[in-house]
Design an enzyme around this catalytic site. Structure first.
Site, PDB file in Angstrom:
ATOM      1  N   HIS A 263      -2.423   8.357  -3.883  1.00  0.00           N
ATOM      2  CA  HIS A 263      -1.489   8.170  -2.759  1.00  0.00           C
ATOM      3  C   HIS A 263      -0.507   9.345  -2.711  1.00  0.00           C
ATOM      4  O   HIS A 263       0.711   9.165  -2.860  1.00  0.00           O
ATOM      5  CB  HIS A 263      -0.733   6.846  -2.918  1.00  0.00           C
TER       6      HIS A 263
ATOM      7  N   ARG B 241      -4.668   6.948   6.714  1.00  0.00           N
ATOM      8  CA  ARG B 241      -5.233   7.687   7.847  1.00  0.00           C
ATOM      9  C   ARG B 241      -5.846   9.015   7.386  1.00  0.00           C
ATOM     10  O   ARG B 241      -6.952   9.377   7.796  1.00  0.00           O
ATOM     11  CB  ARG B 241      -4.144   7.945   8.900  1.00  0.00           C
TER      12      ARG B 241
ATOM     13  N   ASP C  96       3.732   9.007   3.260  1.00  0.00           N
ATOM     14  CA  ASP C  96       3.146   8.118   4.262  1.00  0.00           C
ATOM     15  C   ASP C  96       1.921   8.819   4.849  1.00  0.00           C
ATOM     16  O   ASP C  96       1.739  10.023   4.710  1.00  0.00           O
ATOM     17  CB  ASP C  96       4.164   7.825   5.373  1.00  0.00           C
ATOM     18  N   GLY C  97       1.056   8.040   5.501  1.00  0.00           N
ATOM     19  CA  GLY C  97      -0.110   8.612   6.156  1.00  0.00           C
ATOM     20  C   GLY C  97      -1.329   8.753   5.258  1.00  0.00           C
ATOM     21  O   GLY C  97      -2.336   9.344   5.666  1.00  0.00           O
TER      22      GLY C  97
ATOM     23  N   SER D 264      -6.998   9.757   4.453  1.00  0.00           N
ATOM     24  CA  SER D 264      -8.207   9.531   3.648  1.00  0.00           C
ATOM     25  C   SER D 264      -9.426   9.391   4.544  1.00  0.00           C
ATOM     26  O   SER D 264     -10.522   9.860   4.203  1.00  0.00           O
ATOM     27  CB  SER D 264      -8.057   8.275   2.775  1.00  0.00           C
TER      28      SER D 264
END
Length: 360
Positions: A198, A206, A202-203, A208
């Site tokens: 991770h 999407r 954020d994001g 991946s």
């Protein structure tokens, strides 16, 4: 890297799934001869489905119809909601992947650039787009009121993130270059480890899925843009998260278990290609529509750039009149272009604008 891929058991199901997907990969050669406008229509529908599904998996509320309407006005570069901002960013990155996948290798620089572009229109993400996370972003469960009720999965710490990403990228590039593992299995493992790390604030989900598409296309799965993998994942979201968690919990252990995720991933790819087969059937564009001789002629033109009737007869040992009939059909369907008349006639690749030269 810490993930031990030699622990992956190549079960009968995994081998059968890989074989089925690779068979379709090879069969796509015949579909590549379809009229450009039909391929373009298939890709546009799949792109809308992919953008809509991938953003909805992460909480967006936009329907495919709303996504399509938004894509028609992307040039405005100004969006009313976070959902619209995410759709615009995803659309932009998908077009980049489709147009330039051969030049976008899996490197830290490319991954961070894709993340930056993915969040290009997201006001909320302006400070951290294109950069690894600086705060913990463990995967948590929330109650109906939005209150966190527990951590489901602990991701890599910000301190460990860069090192783990470098490790993952090195392993992926080596595995693909050395062909030490089937490329579909390499893509599956890259995806699950990327999400386990991770790496961005954020994001990650999407990105991946964008990187999955990029890797598949770089590995020769040219049909991927014409059928939405994201849509398959959206319809099996519970299984998606369950398989991720089952594998992610063991990735850094002495006995990692890649099986749950690899099986889910291959089943999703199987469903993706089966959906494409059905779409083609509905449009009466069935695999193998073109006779074998026509396919041989098209392949010869691709290899040589131009060809004459006499050369086709010599190459295929087919009857001259039969060759003429196949050529007339291929020219009429805009698969090939005829140049000249009489003894000077030769045939080349299809006209980009559907204009045929000479007489059939």
């Amino acid at each position: 890297m810490a993930l031990k891929t030699d622990s992956l058991q190549l079960t009968h199901e995994i081998l059968a799934l890989v074989s089925e997907i690779d068979e379709f990969k090879g069969a796509w050669r015949a579909l590549g001869t379809l009229a450009p406008e039909r391929l373009s229509a298939l890709r546009r529908v799949a792109t809308i489905e992919s953008i809509g599904s991938s953003t909805r998996i992460e909480g967006s509320k936009l329907t495919d119809t709303e996504v399509e309407r938004l894509l028609a006005n992307l040039e405005i570069k100004s969006f009313d909601s976070r959902d619209e901002q995410e759709v615009a960013g995803y659309a932009q990155v998908m077009e980049t992947i489709f147009a330039h996948f051969a030049a976008i290798d899996i490197t830290e620089n490319h991954i961070t650039q894709l993340h930056r572009d993915l969040l290009a229109f997201s006001d909320k993400d302006e400070r951290h787009r294109g950069a690894y996370k600086t705060l913990a972003n463990h995967v948590s469960a929330f109650d109906p009121d939005g209150k966190e009720i527990g951590v489901i999965f602990e991701t890599a710490t910000p301190f460990d993130t860069r090192g783990r990403m470098q490790e993952l990228i090195h392993w992926t590039r080596s595995a693909l270059n050395e062909q030490s593992l089937h490329p579909l299995l390499v893509v599956a493992i890259f995806t699950v480890v990327f999400l386990e790390i991770h790496p961005f604030q954020d994001g990650n989900g999407r990105l991946s899925r964008v990187l999955t598409t990029l890797l598949l296309m770089r590995c020769g799965y040219a049909y991927v843009p014409y059928s939405s993998l994201e849509s398959v994942i959206e319809t099996s979201k519970e299984g998606y998260y369950l398989a991720l968690r089952q594998t992610q919990r063991t990735i850094r252990s002495a006995k990692p278990n890649s099986q749950p995720w690899v099986v889910y991933f291959l089943r999703a790819l199987q469903q993706q290609k089966r959906r494409l087969e059905k779409k083609i059937e509905r449009e009466h564009l069935v695999l193998g529509t073109l006779p074998e001789l026509s396919l041989q002629i098209i392949e010869a033109v691709k290899e040589r750039g131009r060809i004459t009737i006499g050369e086709i007869v010599s190459l295929t040992a087919a009857n001259r009149n039969t060759v003429k009939k196949h050529l007339a059909t291929l020219v009429g369907a805009n698969h090939l272009t005829q140049h000249g008349t009489g003894k000077g006639t030769w045939y080349g690749p299809k006209s980009p604008r559907g204009i045929n030269h000479g007489k059939s």
